[in-house]
Write a protein that holds these residues in place. Structure first.
Motif, PDB file in Angstrom:
ATOM      1  N   ILE A   1      -6.895   6.084  -5.406  1.00 26.89           N
ATOM      2  CA  ILE A   1      -7.975   5.288  -4.806  1.00 26.89           C
ATOM      3  C   ILE A   1      -7.402   4.269  -3.829  1.00 26.89           C
ATOM      4  O   ILE A   1      -7.941   4.048  -2.744  1.00 26.89           O
ATOM      5  N   GLU A   2      -6.276   3.657  -4.197  1.00 22.63           N
ATOM      6  CA  GLU A   2      -5.614   2.690  -3.309  1.00 22.63           C
ATOM      7  C   GLU A   2      -5.176   3.361  -2.007  1.00 22.63           C
ATOM      8  O   GLU A   2      -5.319   2.798  -0.920  1.00 22.63           O
ATOM      9  N   ILE A   3      -4.634   4.575  -2.108  1.00 22.08           N
ATOM     10  CA  ILE A   3      -4.212   5.306  -0.905  1.00 22.08           C
ATOM     11  C   ILE A   3      -5.408   5.615  -0.019  1.00 22.08           C
ATOM     12  O   ILE A   3      -5.366   5.442   1.211  1.00 22.08           O
ATOM     13  N   MET A   4      -6.502   6.069  -0.616  1.00 18.88           N
ATOM     14  CA  MET A   4      -7.700   6.402   0.163  1.00 18.88           C
ATOM     15  C   MET A   4      -8.253   5.168   0.868  1.00 18.88           C
ATOM     16  O   MET A   4      -8.666   5.245   2.030  1.00 18.88           O
ATOM     17  N   MET A   5      -8.252   4.030   0.175  1.00 13.13           N
ATOM     18  CA  MET A   5      -8.764   2.807   0.801  1.00 13.13           C
ATOM     19  C   MET A   5      -7.821   2.315   1.898  1.00 13.13           C
ATOM     20  O   MET A   5      -8.276   1.803   2.926  1.00 13.13           O
ATOM     21  N   ALA A   6      -6.508   2.476   1.691  1.00 12.95           N
ATOM     22  CA  ALA A   6      -5.547   2.022   2.700  1.00 12.95           C
ATOM     23  C   ALA A   6      -5.615   2.886   3.954  1.00 12.95           C
ATOM     24  O   ALA A   6      -5.405   2.382   5.063  1.00 12.95           O
ATOM     25  N   ARG A   7      -5.906   4.156   3.815  1.00  9.85           N
ATOM     26  CA  ARG A   7      -6.018   5.035   4.990  1.00  9.85           C
ATOM     27  C   ARG A   7      -7.209   4.664   5.861  1.00  9.85           C
ATOM     28  O   ARG A   7      -7.181   4.854   7.076  1.00  9.85           O
ATOM     29  N   LYS A   8      -8.266   4.172   5.234  1.00 12.93           N
ATOM     30  CA  LYS A   8      -9.477   3.835   5.983  1.00 12.93           C
ATOM     31  C   LYS A   8      -9.332   2.529   6.768  1.00 12.93           C
ATOM     32  O   LYS A   8     -10.110   2.268   7.665  1.00 12.93           O
ATOM     33  N   LYS A   9      -8.332   1.736   6.399  1.00 11.79           N
ATOM     34  CA  LYS A   9      -8.142   0.472   7.122  1.00 11.79           C
ATOM     35  C   LYS A   9      -7.716   0.745   8.561  1.00 11.79           C
ATOM     36  O   LYS A   9      -7.206   1.817   8.891  1.00 11.79           O
ATOM     37  N   LYS A  10      -7.884  -0.247   9.389  1.00  7.05           N
ATOM     38  CA  LYS A  10      -7.559  -0.102  10.811  1.00  7.05           C
ATOM     39  C   LYS A  10      -6.060   0.135  11.026  1.00  7.05           C
ATOM     40  O   LYS A  10      -5.665   0.964  11.836  1.00  7.05           O
ATOM     41  N   GLY A  11      -5.212  -0.541  10.270  1.00 10.96           N
ATOM     42  CA  GLY A  11      -3.766  -0.412  10.445  1.00 10.96           C
ATOM     43  C   GLY A  11      -3.139   0.729   9.666  1.00 10.96           C
ATOM     44  O   GLY A  11      -1.951   0.986   9.784  1.00 10.96           O
ATOM     45  N   GLY A  12      -3.914   1.393   8.835  1.00  5.95           N
ATOM     46  CA  GLY A  12      -3.360   2.460   8.005  1.00  5.95           C
ATOM     47  C   GLY A  12      -2.617   1.888   6.801  1.00  5.95           C
ATOM     48  O   GLY A  12      -2.847   0.766   6.377  1.00  5.95           O
ATOM     49  N   ILE A  13      -1.705   2.671   6.271  1.00  9.57           N
ATOM     50  CA  ILE A  13      -0.938   2.230   5.107  1.00  9.57           C
ATOM     51  C   ILE A  13       0.227   1.366   5.595  1.00  9.57           C
ATOM     52  O   ILE A  13       1.083   1.819   6.339  1.00  9.57           O
ATOM     53  N   THR A  14       0.244   0.131   5.150  1.00  7.36           N
ATOM     54  CA  THR A  14       1.291  -0.805   5.561  1.00  7.36           C
ATOM     55  C   THR A  14       2.334  -0.928   4.449  1.00  7.36           C
ATOM     56  O   THR A  14       2.190  -0.361   3.361  1.00  7.36           O
ATOM     57  N   ALA A  15       3.387  -1.695   4.743  1.00  4.17           N
ATOM     58  CA  ALA A  15       4.445  -1.918   3.754  1.00  4.17           C
ATOM     59  C   ALA A  15       3.914  -2.657   2.530  1.00  4.17           C
ATOM     60  O   ALA A  15       4.337  -2.387   1.396  1.00  4.17           O
ATOM     61  N   THR A  16       2.967  -3.552   2.746  1.00  2.00           N
ATOM     62  CA  THR A  16       2.361  -4.277   1.628  1.00  2.00           C
ATOM     63  C   THR A  16       1.587  -3.326   0.726  1.00  2.00           C
ATOM     64  O   THR A  16       1.633  -3.455  -0.504  1.00  2.00           O
ATOM     65  N   ASP A  17       0.880  -2.366   1.340  1.00  2.00           N
ATOM     66  CA  ASP A  17       0.161  -1.369   0.553  1.00  2.00           C
ATOM     67  C   ASP A  17       1.125  -0.516  -0.261  1.00  2.00           C
ATOM     68  O   ASP A  17       0.862  -0.189  -1.425  1.00  2.00           O
ATOM     69  N   LYS A  18       2.252  -0.150   0.345  1.00  2.00           N
ATOM     70  CA  LYS A  18       3.250   0.657  -0.368  1.00  2.00           C
ATOM     71  C   LYS A  18       3.820  -0.108  -1.558  1.00  2.00           C
ATOM     72  O   LYS A  18       4.020   0.462  -2.636  1.00  2.00           O
ATOM     73  N   LYS A  19       4.052  -1.415  -1.374  1.00  3.85           N
ATOM     74  CA  LYS A  19       4.559  -2.225  -2.477  1.00  3.85           C
ATOM     75  C   LYS A  19       3.551  -2.300  -3.616  1.00  3.85           C
ATOM     76  O   LYS A  19       3.915  -2.238  -4.785  1.00  3.85           O
ATOM     77  N   SER A  20       2.283  -2.436  -3.262  1.00  2.96           N
ATOM     78  CA  SER A  20       1.265  -2.507  -4.311  1.00  2.96           C
ATOM     79  C   SER A  20       1.130  -1.169  -5.034  1.00  2.96           C
ATOM     80  O   SER A  20       0.889  -1.133  -6.237  1.00  2.96           O
ATOM     81  N   MET A  21       1.310  -0.067  -4.310  1.00  4.94           N
ATOM     82  CA  MET A  21       1.246   1.256  -4.956  1.00  4.94           C
ATOM     83  C   MET A  21       2.421   1.460  -5.908  1.00  4.94           C
ATOM     84  O   MET A  21       2.253   1.993  -7.010  1.00  4.94           O
ATOM     85  N   VAL A  22       3.609   1.015  -5.485  1.00  2.00           N
ATOM     86  CA  VAL A  22       4.768   1.106  -6.375  1.00  2.00           C
ATOM     87  C   VAL A  22       4.561   0.213  -7.594  1.00  2.00           C
ATOM     88  O   VAL A  22       4.877   0.594  -8.729  1.00  2.00           O
ATOM     89  N   GLY A  23       3.997  -0.959  -7.376  1.00  2.00           N
ATOM     90  CA  GLY A  23       3.690  -1.847  -8.491  1.00  2.00           C
ATOM     91  C   GLY A  23       2.686  -1.245  -9.447  1.00  2.00           C
ATOM     92  O   GLY A  23       2.840  -1.336 -10.670  1.00  2.00           O
ATOM     93  N   LEU A  24       1.648  -0.608  -8.902  1.00  3.75           N
ATOM     94  CA  LEU A  24       0.671   0.070  -9.759  1.00  3.75           C
ATOM     95  C   LEU A  24       1.305   1.204 -10.549  1.00  3.75           C
ATOM     96  O   LEU A  24       0.953   1.443 -11.708  1.00  3.75           O
ATOM     97  N   PHE A  25       2.251   1.912  -9.932  1.00  2.00           N
ATOM     98  CA  PHE A  25       2.943   2.981 -10.644  1.00  2.00           C
ATOM     99  C   PHE A  25       3.689   2.423 -11.849  1.00  2.00           C
ATOM    100  O   PHE A  25       3.568   2.943 -12.962  1.00  2.00           O
ATOM    101  N   TRP A  26       4.459   1.348 -11.644  1.00  2.00           N
ATOM    102  CA  TRP A  26       5.229   0.798 -12.757  1.00  2.00           C
ATOM    103  C   TRP A  26       4.337   0.160 -13.813  1.00  2.00           C
ATOM    104  O   TRP A  26       4.638   0.228 -15.012  1.00  2.00           O
ATOM    105  N   ILE A  27       3.237  -0.427 -13.384  1.00  2.00           N
ATOM    106  CA  ILE A  27       2.290  -0.967 -14.363  1.00  2.00           C
ATOM    107  C   ILE A  27       1.687   0.160 -15.197  1.00  2.00           C
ATOM    108  O   ILE A  27       1.552   0.037 -16.418  1.00  2.00           O
ATOM    109  N   SER A  28       1.356   1.280 -14.556  1.00  2.00           N
ATOM    110  CA  SER A  28       0.784   2.394 -15.313  1.00  2.00           C
ATOM    111  C   SER A  28       1.810   3.003 -16.260  1.00  2.00           C
ATOM    112  O   SER A  28       1.461   3.436 -17.366  1.00  2.00           O
TER     113      SER A  28
END
Length: 89
Positions: A47-74
């Motif tokens: 869901i985070e990836i889908m929302m980040a793709r819809k943003k104007k800037g696309g997937i940024t480094a901050t988005d990637k960090k949050s995705m990695v963080g979500l992975f480790w939290i899960s």
């Protein structure tokens, strides 16, 4: 006196007090709930990836960090769920 000596010997079932079928069901329950928790975390990442793709800037480094963080939290939450299920039995 052979019968007396035999009656005091340890039975073969003393080594394994929990039946093998019960252990297998217990392991399956632990793995099942761990996978459910991990799958929920992966769903959040998708869901985070889908929302980040819809943003104007696309997937940024901050988005990637949050995705990695979500992975480790899960992963951690999945381990915690598996521990709780294992201790509850």
């Amino acid at each position: 006196m052979a019968w007396l000596r035999h009656s005091f010997s340890k039975p073969a079932s003393v080594k394994l007090r929990i039946p093998a079928a019960r252990v297998a069901l217990w392991r399956m329950a632990v793995i099942k709930w761990g996978l459910i928790a991990f799958g929920a975390g992966m769903l959040l990442i998708v869901i985070e990836i889908m929302m980040a793709r819809k943003k104007k800037g696309g997937i940024t480094a901050t988005d990637k960090k949050s995705m990695v963080g979500l992975f480790w939290i899960s992963v951690m939450v999945s381990g915690l769920v598996m521990f709780v299920v294992a201790m509850s039995d």
